[in-house]
Design an enzyme around this catalytic site. Sequence first.
Site, PDB file in Angstrom:
ATOM      1  N   ASP A 123    -148.410 -47.901 -69.872  1.00 27.23           N
ATOM      2  CA  ASP A 123    -149.027 -46.623 -69.506  1.00 27.23           C
ATOM      3  C   ASP A 123    -149.778 -46.936 -68.223  1.00 27.23           C
ATOM      4  O   ASP A 123    -150.841 -47.576 -68.255  1.00 27.23           O
ATOM      5  CB  ASP A 123    -149.991 -46.150 -70.592  1.00 27.23           C
ATOM      6  CG  ASP A 123    -150.509 -44.764 -70.269  1.00 27.23           C
ATOM      7  OD1 ASP A 123    -150.951 -44.528 -69.124  1.00 27.23           O
ATOM      8  OD2 ASP A 123    -150.476 -43.891 -71.151  1.00 27.23           O
ATOM      9  N   HIS A 124    -149.204 -46.533 -67.099  1.00 23.17           N
ATOM     10  CA  HIS A 124    -149.747 -47.073 -65.849  1.00 23.17           C
ATOM     11  C   HIS A 124    -151.177 -46.618 -65.576  1.00 23.17           C
ATOM     12  O   HIS A 124    -151.892 -47.252 -64.817  1.00 23.17           O
ATOM     13  CB  HIS A 124    -148.818 -46.785 -64.660  1.00 23.17           C
ATOM     14  CG  HIS A 124    -148.877 -45.387 -64.144  1.00 23.17           C
ATOM     15  ND1 HIS A 124    -148.273 -44.340 -64.773  1.00 23.17           N
ATOM     16  CD2 HIS A 124    -149.474 -44.864 -63.060  1.00 23.17           C
ATOM     17  CE1 HIS A 124    -148.506 -43.233 -64.081  1.00 23.17           C
ATOM     18  NE2 HIS A 124    -149.225 -43.522 -63.033  1.00 23.17           N
TER      19      HIS A 124
ATOM     20  N   HIS B 242    -151.206 -40.614 -70.716  1.00 23.35           N
ATOM     21  CA  HIS B 242    -152.279 -40.976 -69.786  1.00 23.35           C
ATOM     22  C   HIS B 242    -153.649 -40.386 -70.161  1.00 23.35           C
ATOM     23  O   HIS B 242    -154.653 -41.080 -70.185  1.00 23.35           O
ATOM     24  CB  HIS B 242    -151.934 -40.513 -68.369  1.00 23.35           C
ATOM     25  CG  HIS B 242    -150.573 -40.940 -67.900  1.00 23.35           C
ATOM     26  ND1 HIS B 242    -150.028 -42.153 -68.215  1.00 23.35           N
ATOM     27  CD2 HIS B 242    -149.647 -40.315 -67.132  1.00 23.35           C
ATOM     28  CE1 HIS B 242    -148.831 -42.263 -67.660  1.00 23.35           C
ATOM     29  NE2 HIS B 242    -148.578 -41.157 -66.995  1.00 23.35           N
TER      30      HIS B 242
HETATM   31  C1  BG6 Z   1    -146.226 -40.049 -64.370  1.00 30.88           C
HETATM   32  C2  BG6 Z   1    -145.720 -38.658 -64.581  1.00 30.88           C
HETATM   33  O1  BG6 Z   1    -146.315 -40.744 -65.581  1.00 30.88           O
HETATM   34  O2  BG6 Z   1    -147.506 -39.990 -63.766  1.00 30.88           O
HETATM   35  C3  BG6 Z   1    -145.681 -37.872 -63.287  1.00 30.88           C
HETATM   36  O3  BG6 Z   1    -144.418 -38.715 -65.134  1.00 30.88           O
HETATM   37  C4  BG6 Z   1    -147.018 -37.931 -62.604  1.00 30.88           C
HETATM   38  O4  BG6 Z   1    -145.295 -36.533 -63.506  1.00 30.88           O
HETATM   39  C5  BG6 Z   1    -147.515 -39.360 -62.503  1.00 30.88           C
HETATM   40  O5  BG6 Z   1    -146.856 -37.381 -61.312  1.00 30.88           O
HETATM   41  C6  BG6 Z   1    -148.932 -39.410 -61.979  1.00 30.88           C
HETATM   42  O6  BG6 Z   1    -149.281 -40.734 -61.748  1.00 30.88           O
HETATM   43  P1  BG6 Z   1    -150.231 -41.125 -60.557  1.00 30.88           P
HETATM   44  O7  BG6 Z   1    -150.457 -42.586 -60.710  1.00 30.88           O
HETATM   45  O8  BG6 Z   1    -149.519 -40.762 -59.297  1.00 30.88           O
HETATM   46  O9  BG6 Z   1    -151.464 -40.307 -60.763  1.00 30.88           O
END
Ligand code: BG6
Length: 494
Positions: free
Chosen positions: A181-182, A244
């Site tokens: 989960d980044h 997230h």
């Molecule tokens: C991803 C989603 O997990 O996270 C995307 O699938 C979203 O829809 C993205 O744009 C947002 O990540 P970050 O790191 O750019 O805020």
Amino acid sequence: MPQPCSVVIFGASGDLTFRKLIPALYNIAADGDLPAALSVVGFARREKTDDSFRAELHEAARKFSRSGLNEEVWSSFAERVFYHRSEFGEAAGYQRLAERLAELDEERGTCGNRLFYLSVAPSEFEGILQHLAAAGLNKAAEGSWARVIVEKPFGTDLATAQALNGVVSKTFHERDTYRIDHFLGKETAQNIMVLRFANGIFEPLWNHRYIDHVQITAAEPLGVEARGPYYESSGALRDMVQNHLLQLLCLVAMEPPTDLAADSVRDEKVKVIRSLRPMTPEDVARDVVRGQYAAGAIGGAEVKAYRTEDRVSPTSMTETYVALKANVDNWRWAGVPFYIRVGKRLPKGATEIAVQLKNAPSVLFNKGAEDIGANVLVIRIQPDEGISLRMQCKMPGAALRIEPVKMDFHYGTSFGKASPEAYERLLLDAMSGDATLFARRDEVEGAWHFIDLIENAWHAAGPQPPLCEYPAGSWGPKEADDLLARDGRNWRRM
Ligand code: BG6
């Protein structure tokens, strides 16, 4: 410490490899943190050679690396990158992979350690895992390890997540399974625990006695881009909230863990997920707003409506915006709402958590109509990562005028260097065997349980809650403002 290993990326021709994984590995190399013995093997279907693959990655790293590209660092990194062509369903391709990895162990000292990264559509997971097992690649020799990183989406509901977990657990032990989960790799998300538990000032206030409510916002100016088909089957609730935003909520709401071991932290997060009050269809109708962007303008440029985006149904009911009120029914948070909002095509990109304290008593300075506002602690996840505390101060001068001011900490200025990208931290952790920032099976399933109740209410037969339109470039539908206004509150202006 990251250990010597071979990182095998399934889906090596995909967007994630080019935009995130390779730039992250390159940046780890540039910071001098990659294990000396490391190989990266790209596994994909297209015909390529090591050299042509490296040339494509060079271009990608040049474009997407956060620190630019140092040609010398790149050359020594690129020497460790290889391409392995195979269909995902071709048994012989995995046998050849096993042989190639054994050769790399010999040549480069990668010690039989393997990190498999599944950056492919979930429909490919099962086949790949079965083939890895058939080739004996899921088992490591004595003293070595084999781990798997699984990208989202991890299921589309509880049943599919359980089925997927079942498939993964047949091949890899839970301790070797890293569900990415980044958001958890973002520097400020990691700082939430430090802020709470390394400072004496906040924790005594961190409960229903002093906190009025919490707002978690993830706003994006981007639309659905080229991801129409995926997004149509997902929507903002599954795409962002299930993973997230609930993870951020857990970090804010959890109890202090007994230690920093991965399972101690994850045990506490799971308890929060289990304390989320399940929503009835009536709760969903009242406390969840789903929206979809109509045509509008962002930064002066006209943008089209979601329903006219590439490969999106003109009658789509997919939500690109969600606002909801969640309740964490435990002793600490009784009566404190957690408001979550997330949306595409909002005026700007910003993710933050705002913890609003209760108002000062209505004596002396806070009387009657004179609402001077509450203290708010804002944790900015991105951009401009930092933490600020809003408080009231007297303006200089003879008159007594009270104005809100901010104590503000910016990562950039305090530490003088850019934070690493989330994928850098997460890849390093997986190479080190630290699963703290990865979601455990019960967390993922618990989160789906909560989300499914909302999805079911949205898709039930009979009357369903409306899908509210908002113009692209606005802060979402009016109904989302009403949700807070009913409780006498407002969304923060960002
Ligand atoms: C991803 C989603 O997990 O996270 C995307 O699938 C979203 O829809 C993205 O744009 C947002 O990540 P970050 O790191 O750019 O805020």
